[in-house]
Design a protein around this motif. Structure first.
Motif, PDB file in Angstrom:
ATOM      1  N   GLN A  61       0.806  -1.219   0.000  1.00  0.00           N
ATOM      2  CA  GLN A  61       0.000   0.000   0.000  1.00  0.00           C
ATOM      3  C   GLN A  61       0.845   1.278   0.000  1.00  0.00           C
ATOM      4  O   GLN A  61       0.315   2.373  -0.112  1.00  0.00           O
ATOM      5  N   GLY A  62       2.142   1.157   0.171  1.00  0.00           N
ATOM      6  CA  GLY A  62       3.030   2.315   0.193  1.00  0.00           C
ATOM      7  C   GLY A  62       2.948   3.126   1.476  1.00  0.00           C
ATOM      8  O   GLY A  62       3.365   4.282   1.517  1.00  0.00           O
ATOM      9  N   LEU A  63       2.433   2.540   2.548  1.00  0.00           N
ATOM     10  CA  LEU A  63       2.266   3.254   3.814  1.00  0.00           C
ATOM     11  C   LEU A  63       3.595   3.598   4.478  1.00  0.00           C
ATOM     12  O   LEU A  63       3.759   4.677   5.051  1.00  0.00           O
ATOM     13  N   ALA A  64       4.546   2.692   4.414  1.00  0.00           N
ATOM     14  CA  ALA A  64       5.834   2.904   5.084  1.00  0.00           C
ATOM     15  C   ALA A  64       6.606   4.076   4.485  1.00  0.00           C
ATOM     16  O   ALA A  64       7.407   4.714   5.178  1.00  0.00           O
ATOM     17  N   ALA A  65       6.351   4.393   3.231  1.00  0.00           N
ATOM     18  CA  ALA A  65       7.065   5.478   2.569  1.00  0.00           C
ATOM     19  C   ALA A  65       6.788   6.833   3.233  1.00  0.00           C
ATOM     20  O   ALA A  65       7.571   7.773   3.077  1.00  0.00           O
ATOM     21  N   ALA A  66       5.719   6.947   3.990  1.00  0.00           N
ATOM     22  CA  ALA A  66       5.378   8.201   4.666  1.00  0.00           C
ATOM     23  C   ALA A  66       6.270   8.470   5.873  1.00  0.00           C
ATOM     24  O   ALA A  66       6.248   9.574   6.423  1.00  0.00           O
ATOM     25  N   TYR A  67       7.046   7.470   6.288  1.00  0.00           N
ATOM     26  CA  TYR A  67       7.880   7.599   7.490  1.00  0.00           C
ATOM     27  C   TYR A  67       9.346   7.471   7.112  1.00  0.00           C
ATOM     28  O   TYR A  67       9.724   6.610   6.328  1.00  0.00           O
ATOM     29  N   ASP A  68      10.168   8.303   7.696  1.00  0.00           N
ATOM     30  CA  ASP A  68      11.601   8.248   7.457  1.00  0.00           C
ATOM     31  C   ASP A  68      12.195   7.214   8.403  1.00  0.00           C
ATOM     32  O   ASP A  68      12.325   7.466   9.599  1.00  0.00           O
ATOM     33  N   PHE A  69      12.510   6.044   7.890  1.00  0.00           N
ATOM     34  CA  PHE A  69      13.070   4.988   8.723  1.00  0.00           C
ATOM     35  C   PHE A  69      14.132   4.242   7.930  1.00  0.00           C
ATOM     36  O   PHE A  69      14.102   4.214   6.709  1.00  0.00           O
ATOM     37  N   ALA A  70      15.069   3.662   8.640  1.00  0.00           N
ATOM     38  CA  ALA A  70      16.131   2.902   7.987  1.00  0.00           C
ATOM     39  C   ALA A  70      16.210   1.482   8.531  1.00  0.00           C
ATOM     40  O   ALA A  70      16.594   0.564   7.822  1.00  0.00           O
ATOM     41  N   ARG A  71      15.869   1.309   9.823  1.00  0.00           N
ATOM     42  CA  ARG A  71      15.975  -0.010  10.443  1.00  0.00           C
ATOM     43  C   ARG A  71      14.637  -0.378  11.080  1.00  0.00           C
ATOM     44  O   ARG A  71      13.828   0.496  11.392  1.00  0.00           O
ATOM     45  N   ILE A  72      14.471  -1.668  11.270  1.00  0.00           N
ATOM     46  CA  ILE A  72      13.237  -2.134  11.899  1.00  0.00           C
ATOM     47  C   ILE A  72      13.570  -3.066  13.045  1.00  0.00           C
ATOM     48  O   ILE A  72      14.669  -3.636  13.053  1.00  0.00           O
ATOM     49  N   PRO A  73      12.688  -3.204  13.992  1.00  0.00           N
ATOM     50  CA  PRO A  73      11.419  -2.500  14.067  1.00  0.00           C
ATOM     51  C   PRO A  73      11.627  -1.025  14.408  1.00  0.00           C
ATOM     52  O   PRO A  73      12.584  -0.650  15.082  1.00  0.00           O
ATOM     53  N   THR A  74      10.723  -0.204  13.915  1.00  0.00           N
ATOM     54  CA  THR A  74      10.666   1.203  14.277  1.00  0.00           C
ATOM     55  C   THR A  74       9.285   1.458  14.852  1.00  0.00           C
ATOM     56  O   THR A  74       8.279   1.168  14.202  1.00  0.00           O
ATOM     57  N   PHE A  75       9.239   1.958  16.079  1.00  0.00           N
ATOM     58  CA  PHE A  75       7.998   2.316  16.751  1.00  0.00           C
ATOM     59  C   PHE A  75       7.950   3.837  16.814  1.00  0.00           C
ATOM     60  O   PHE A  75       8.783   4.460  17.478  1.00  0.00           O
ATOM     61  N   ILE A  76       7.001   4.442  16.102  1.00  0.00           N
ATOM     62  CA  ILE A  76       6.890   5.897  16.009  1.00  0.00           C
ATOM     63  C   ILE A  76       5.682   6.335  16.829  1.00  0.00           C
ATOM     64  O   ILE A  76       4.554   5.929  16.545  1.00  0.00           O
TER      65      ILE A  76
END
Length: 106
Positions: A61-76
């Motif tokens: 769905q392209g949802l992750a593209a809205a967040y600036d992240f490089a590693r996972i897990p990322t809890f925002i």
């Protein structure tokens, strides 16, 4: 979990976006802990949403593209559309304390 007790009373809508991958060992370690923390807080004002990504760090769905992240897990952690803080890959102290520290500023 006494660290989390005050968070049960937090008002205002808080969203925690968790970006995860089923192939990621850190996600396998941290996601169950995260879910247990949310269950312990038991606050209807705090809700979580989950975005599952592939190894290319994309989702259908392209949802992750809205967040600036490089590693996972990322809890925002977000309130009123603004980011309050995040936990990336491994907590600094513990998931409970790091999350409590972010949420106390709410």
């Amino acid at each position: 979990m006494a660290t989390l007790a005050p968070l049960s009373q937090l008002g205002g809508a808080i969203e925690i976006v968790a970006i995860i991958g089923t192939w990621c060992p850190d996600c396998h370690r941290e996601l169950p802990r995260f879910i247990r923390v949310l269950e312990a807080i038991d606050n209807p004002n705090i809700r979580a949403s989950y975005i599952g990504i592939d190894r290319a760090k994309q989702d259908p769905q392209g949802l992750a593209a809205a967040y600036d992240f490089a590693r996972i897990p990322t809890f925002i952690v977000r309130q009123d559309g603004e980011e309050m803080g995040r936990i990336v890959e491994r907590p600094e102290i513990s998931l409970e304390r790091d999350l409590a520290g972010i949420l106390r500023s709410a």
